[in-house]
Design a protein around this motif. Structure first.
Motif, PDB file in Angstrom:
ATOM      1  N   LEU A 131       0.812  -1.208   0.000  1.00 48.21           N
ATOM      2  CA  LEU A 131       0.000   0.000   0.000  1.00 48.21           C
ATOM      3  C   LEU A 131       0.850   1.264   0.000  1.00 48.21           C
ATOM      4  N   LYS A 164       0.666   2.731  -3.280  1.00 48.71           N
ATOM      5  CA  LYS A 164      -0.680   3.122  -3.706  1.00 48.71           C
ATOM      6  C   LYS A 164      -1.271   4.247  -2.857  1.00 48.71           C
ATOM      7  N   THR A 165      -0.412   5.030  -2.221  1.00 49.44           N
ATOM      8  CA  THR A 165      -0.917   6.069  -1.313  1.00 49.44           C
ATOM      9  C   THR A 165      -1.784   7.106  -2.026  1.00 49.44           C
ATOM     10  N   GLU A 179      -3.694   6.534  -4.729  1.00 53.25           N
ATOM     11  CA  GLU A 179      -4.981   5.874  -4.995  1.00 53.25           C
ATOM     12  C   GLU A 179      -5.828   5.804  -3.731  1.00 53.25           C
ATOM     13  N   TYR A 233     -10.119   1.073   0.776  1.00 51.91           N
ATOM     14  CA  TYR A 233      -9.378   0.561  -0.382  1.00 51.91           C
ATOM     15  C   TYR A 233      -9.290  -0.963  -0.340  1.00 51.91           C
ATOM     16  N   TYR A 283     -10.610  -4.144  -2.759  1.00 48.66           N
ATOM     17  CA  TYR A 283      -9.642  -5.146  -3.210  1.00 48.66           C
ATOM     18  C   TYR A 283     -10.103  -6.560  -2.828  1.00 48.66           C
TER      19      TYR A 283
END
Length: 322
Positions: free
Chosen positions: A246, A249-250, A252, A279, A283
């Motif tokens: 993650l 993906k900060t 997003e 998030y 997923y």
């Protein structure tokens, strides 16, 4: 020869006595889960959950239980989850806490927050932990040895409410370092050798209990960099395990390090954890078949706790605005 028999008999009686006392104190610990503080709390808390009601176990050090909010995941998806993390959890504790959880739960997924895979307290501590944790697992009287004083004194823990292993931390202490802490490199951080040994046990446990294993690195500029990313990515490929970092993906996720950090980029606060949970909820729904228990018989306690959680969150938000 008689002396040898007496010694053997004494040892057998002693072990049986430990077993009986351990069985009793384990029951007491589960019944007093809210009154247990320290490293043993996770063991007692997950043991107190109704059997086979947890879909996801989240395990690891403090990055695990400050990044995933079970009540937010419930509100969004109806998936039941439990944070089994401990502060500074070592891989031996990870292994035996998971073993403890599998006694009463049949999760479909175990999410292992990977920071614990890099913790190396040194040879002597590793040897000590490798002896102590099995002893505490088979003889819980050693894990809960301080509980007797609490029982006799009648003291009760009066700390903050914990929601399925998640404690609301709404303080904001911004991370003021570079947003580019995940600067790409080919360097690889070494995973301690003994971690591989315990990871084999963890993989085997999950396989034997019908649970998928997902490796997850929570957003934390204090703990993560690209070298660690490369190490876990390589490990995941070698072991055919899914891995989601993650920290990559900060944007997003919507992490704002000026608002979502609890302590200068070490852990997420409530708002950061809610973003990560939202998030991860998407997923999980896209990559796993997990049930929505909202409205199901036997899960009213979850709904009641969700209402309590939301009320507490709103109360904190009101205070923050004043």
């Amino acid at each position: 020869m008689k002396a040898k028999k007496r010694i053997i008999l004494f040892v057998l009686i002693f072990v049986m006595l430990l077993g009986v006392l351990s069985f009793g104190i384990q029951k007491v610990a589960v019944s007093m889960k809210d009154g247990i503080i320290g490293r043993s709390r996770s063991f007692a808390s997950v043991g107190a959950e109704p059997e086979n009601t947890i879909d996801i176990l989240v395990i690891g050090d403090s990055e695990s239980y400050t990044s995933m909010s079970p009540m937010d995941l419930w509100n969004q998806t109806g998936i039941t989850s439990f944070d089994c993390g401990q502060p500074g959890q070592r891989i031996q504790e990870t292994c035996f806490l998971l073993k403890e959880a599998f006694k009463t739960q049949s999760p479909k997924l175990v999410i292992l927050e990977t920071n614990a895979m890099f913790r190396d307290p040194g040879f002597l501590t590793n040897v000590s932990m490798s002896i102590i944790e099995p002893v505490r697992y088979y003889f819980p009287i050693f894990r809960y040895h301080n509980l007797w004083k609490q029982i006799i004194d009648g003291k009760k823990y009066t700390g903050r409410t914990v929601f399925k292993g998640f404690e609301i931390r709404d303080k904001v202490v911004p991370y003021e370092g570079s947003d580019h802490y995940m600067k790409e490199t080919k360097d690889v951080q070494q995973i301690p050798e003994f971690v591989y040994y315990y990871m084999e046990d963890i993989k085997k446990m999950c396989r034997e209990n019908g649970a998928d294993l997902l490796l997850m690195s929570a957003p934390s500029p204090h703990n993560y960099n690209y070298k660690k990313h490369n190490a876990i990515e390589a490990y995941a490929k070698e072991n055919a395990l899914p891995y989601i970092d993650l920290n990559m993906k900060t944007k997003e996720i919507g992490i704002d390090w000026k608002k979502d950090s609890y302590d200068k980029g070490d852990h997420l606060n409530l708002h950061g954890a809610q973003k990560v949970t939202a998030y991860m909820g998407k997923y999980l729904k896209e990559n796993y078949t997990l049930p929505d228990h909202r409205g199901e018989e036997g899960y009213q306690e979850w709904q009641n706790l969700a209402v309590q959680f939301q009320a507490e969150v709103e109360k904190r938000n009101v205070k923050a605005k004043k």
